[in-house]
Design an enzyme around this catalytic site. Sequence first.
Site, PDB file in Angstrom:
ATOM      1  N   VAL A  17     -14.532   1.856  35.074  1.00 46.20           N
ATOM      2  CA  VAL A  17     -13.453   2.556  35.778  1.00 46.20           C
ATOM      3  C   VAL A  17     -13.938   3.929  36.269  1.00 46.20           C
ATOM      4  O   VAL A  17     -13.828   4.253  37.454  1.00 46.20           O
ATOM      5  CB  VAL A  17     -12.219   2.708  34.862  1.00 46.20           C
ATOM      6  CG1 VAL A  17     -11.199   3.666  35.468  1.00 46.20           C
ATOM      7  CG2 VAL A  17     -11.577   1.352  34.682  1.00 46.20           C
ATOM      8  N   THR A  98      -9.610  -2.689  21.102  1.00 41.60           N
ATOM      9  CA  THR A  98      -8.715  -3.029  19.989  1.00 41.60           C
ATOM     10  C   THR A  98      -9.351  -2.553  18.681  1.00 41.60           C
ATOM     11  O   THR A  98     -10.560  -2.696  18.476  1.00 41.60           O
ATOM     12  CB  THR A  98      -8.506  -4.562  19.969  1.00 41.60           C
ATOM     13  OG1 THR A  98      -8.024  -4.955  21.255  1.00 41.60           O
ATOM     14  CG2 THR A  98      -7.510  -4.973  18.913  1.00 41.60           C
ATOM     15  N   LEU A 228       0.517  -1.216  30.842  1.00 41.31           N
ATOM     16  CA  LEU A 228       0.453  -2.313  29.865  1.00 41.31           C
ATOM     17  C   LEU A 228       1.266  -3.503  30.361  1.00 41.31           C
ATOM     18  O   LEU A 228       0.844  -4.661  30.276  1.00 41.31           O
ATOM     19  CB  LEU A 228       1.007  -1.860  28.501  1.00 41.31           C
ATOM     20  CG  LEU A 228       0.205  -0.812  27.733  1.00 41.31           C
ATOM     21  CD1 LEU A 228       0.890  -0.499  26.413  1.00 41.31           C
ATOM     22  CD2 LEU A 228      -1.217  -1.295  27.469  1.00 41.31           C
ATOM     23  N   LEU A 234       0.408 -10.101  34.541  1.00 37.51           N
ATOM     24  CA  LEU A 234      -0.685 -10.826  35.210  1.00 37.51           C
ATOM     25  C   LEU A 234      -1.267 -11.888  34.273  1.00 37.51           C
ATOM     26  O   LEU A 234      -1.485 -13.037  34.657  1.00 37.51           O
ATOM     27  CB  LEU A 234      -1.781  -9.850  35.657  1.00 37.51           C
ATOM     28  CG  LEU A 234      -1.414  -8.930  36.823  1.00 37.51           C
ATOM     29  CD1 LEU A 234      -2.444  -7.802  36.978  1.00 37.51           C
ATOM     30  CD2 LEU A 234      -1.305  -9.732  38.122  1.00 37.51           C
ATOM     31  N   CYS A 283      -9.705  -6.126  29.273  1.00 38.69           N
ATOM     32  CA  CYS A 283      -8.376  -5.494  29.186  1.00 38.69           C
ATOM     33  C   CYS A 283      -7.187  -6.399  28.896  1.00 38.69           C
ATOM     34  O   CYS A 283      -6.314  -6.015  28.120  1.00 38.69           O
ATOM     35  CB  CYS A 283      -8.121  -4.700  30.451  1.00 38.69           C
ATOM     36  SG  CYS A 283      -9.294  -3.349  30.593  1.00 38.69           S
ATOM     37  N   PHE A 345     -17.159 -12.802  33.121  1.00 36.34           N
ATOM     38  CA  PHE A 345     -15.768 -13.257  32.919  1.00 36.34           C
ATOM     39  C   PHE A 345     -15.089 -13.642  34.215  1.00 36.34           C
ATOM     40  O   PHE A 345     -14.059 -14.301  34.217  1.00 36.34           O
ATOM     41  CB  PHE A 345     -14.963 -12.224  32.132  1.00 36.34           C
ATOM     42  CG  PHE A 345     -14.453 -11.048  32.922  1.00 36.34           C
ATOM     43  CD1 PHE A 345     -15.243  -9.936  33.130  1.00 36.34           C
ATOM     44  CD2 PHE A 345     -13.164 -11.050  33.428  1.00 36.34           C
ATOM     45  CE1 PHE A 345     -14.765  -8.846  33.855  1.00 36.34           C
ATOM     46  CE2 PHE A 345     -12.669  -9.962  34.146  1.00 36.34           C
ATOM     47  CZ  PHE A 345     -13.486  -8.861  34.367  1.00 36.34           C
TER      48      PHE A 345
END
Length: 467
Positions: A17, A98, A228, A234, A283, A345
């Site tokens: 980011v 996490t 969030l 999504l 994410c 991914f």
Amino acid sequence: MSSIKIRKICCIGAGYVGGPTMSVIADKCPDIEVRVVDINKERIAAWNDNDLNNLPIFEPGLDQIISRTRGRNLFFSSDMEKSISYADMIFISVNTPTKTKGLGAGKASDLSWVEASARQVAQYANGHTIVVEKSTLPVRTAQAIKEILKTTIRENQKNETTKTFSVLSNPEFLAEGTAINDLEKPDRVLIGGEDPQAINALVNIYLNWVSSDQIICTNLWSSELSKLAANAFLAQRISSINSISAFCEATGADIKEVAKAIGTDKRIGNQFLSAGPGFGGSCFKKDILNLVYLSGYFGLPEVANYWNQVVLLNTWQQDRIYKIVLEKLFGTVNGKNIAILGFSFKANTNDTRESPAIRISCELLEEGAFLSIYDPKVSIERMKEDFENHSFDNPMIWKMANSIQEALQNADAVLILTAWDEFFGLDWNYLASFMRKPAWIFDTRSVVNREEIKNTGLNLWKLGEGT
Ligand code: NAD
Ligand code: UGA
């Protein structure tokens, strides 16, 4: 309204980011000096590498922006003190994974890096500084950042009385692989805050390339929660379409036809309806789990259960794929060669965080398969790290292949897990000659056309279509 003119920006965190976002700000605002800092010196060195192929992240279009801005008004550095002390505005764009241990482990976000950043800001900032949360954060984190900034100053009181801060939330909505386009043409920019002058200063930066009607200003907590919630919505769509993909396989319906049929309803929309091996990326899972944790914390167990199901279905989708491979290969992959096409991914990124390919590969390795993995952008070091994070009962045997053809050498099956452009329209007639018969193609991303494998002697299983 009077506004603070921003001349110098610092961004803490030079990751997926921080790097692209600051590059685009530097590109669009040549009058602003942008410094991106990171504790990871190797990462900073890679951002400064003369060979743009060695940038730490692969993102289409990023190299061109870097070549225009780096050394002009964009700088990558490890000098935290200097970069923070010069800045009028500081973005915190560090990782928020996490938690792995302690209270909330497995669900809550680990805010150690955000807290460390806030302490660095409190220590080195000068005068009035606008602190912008760019990282995705639990609702009410801005309150914690404010407390840290205030308390740290109070503790080091000497000469610190001139320091003041405004805290804003400005979550990032870019998706990897399309980051530059998403940053240059965002659907919206979201800014949460309480200080109108600070909000205005940030709005003015975006106004250099985003129209005012696309800039949404809210209170801090709405902004934090919206990020969030957007990711949860999504991810929920992907779990929804993946649940229907299994239904299609059971009934003879075709997931692409169903996705088209439901997506043409304007209220549903046609985006984000591609069934696949489950969502990956750093994410979606982390942010939903965070939402689950917060729901529990705020006494909303039904809300927590609702969102948790999105994650459970995602894991189930990955597991059912490896079980289908096993079943089709006569119940065992022990000693069999399996080619994996695609390890990132999603396409157009070298990021493998939470990639479905990792979980599926690990299950196959555990079953005794030999894997030959080809991905156009993922390095062997990255793959090694991903496998090292898993403990195996059996010795794991895998290699990285340098081409599709090499991966398919003597393979009993090929498993397509990422929709890289180069996997579309392959000459399966030619590739079939490298495989050991009876051979299978397991296509989880709908890249293979049934017509293409006619007369090749290959068996094809497509997600959402069945055999
Ligand atoms: P990342 O791991 O790629 O980058 C984070 C960087 O911060 C790392 O290079 C790390 O070394 C650095 N860092 C950590 N603590 C630091 C400190 N105290 N001082 C200086 N540097 C420090 O992470 P990312 O993918 O860029 O994500 C950052 C945040 O943005 C996360 O909260 C994520 O949820 C959010 N986000 C990510 C994406 C995405 O596509 N990756 C999109 C939107 C939002
Ligand atoms: C996602 C969001 O799209 C961004 O808006 C958000 O800023 C970002 O997370 C974040 O907060 O990190 P990203 O994870 O980079 O972006 O990529 P996506 O395009 O959303 O894909 C996520 C995963 O879902 C991938 O594994 C992808 O293959 C999968 N996916 C996506 C599907 O299986 N089907 C789809 O229709 C779309």
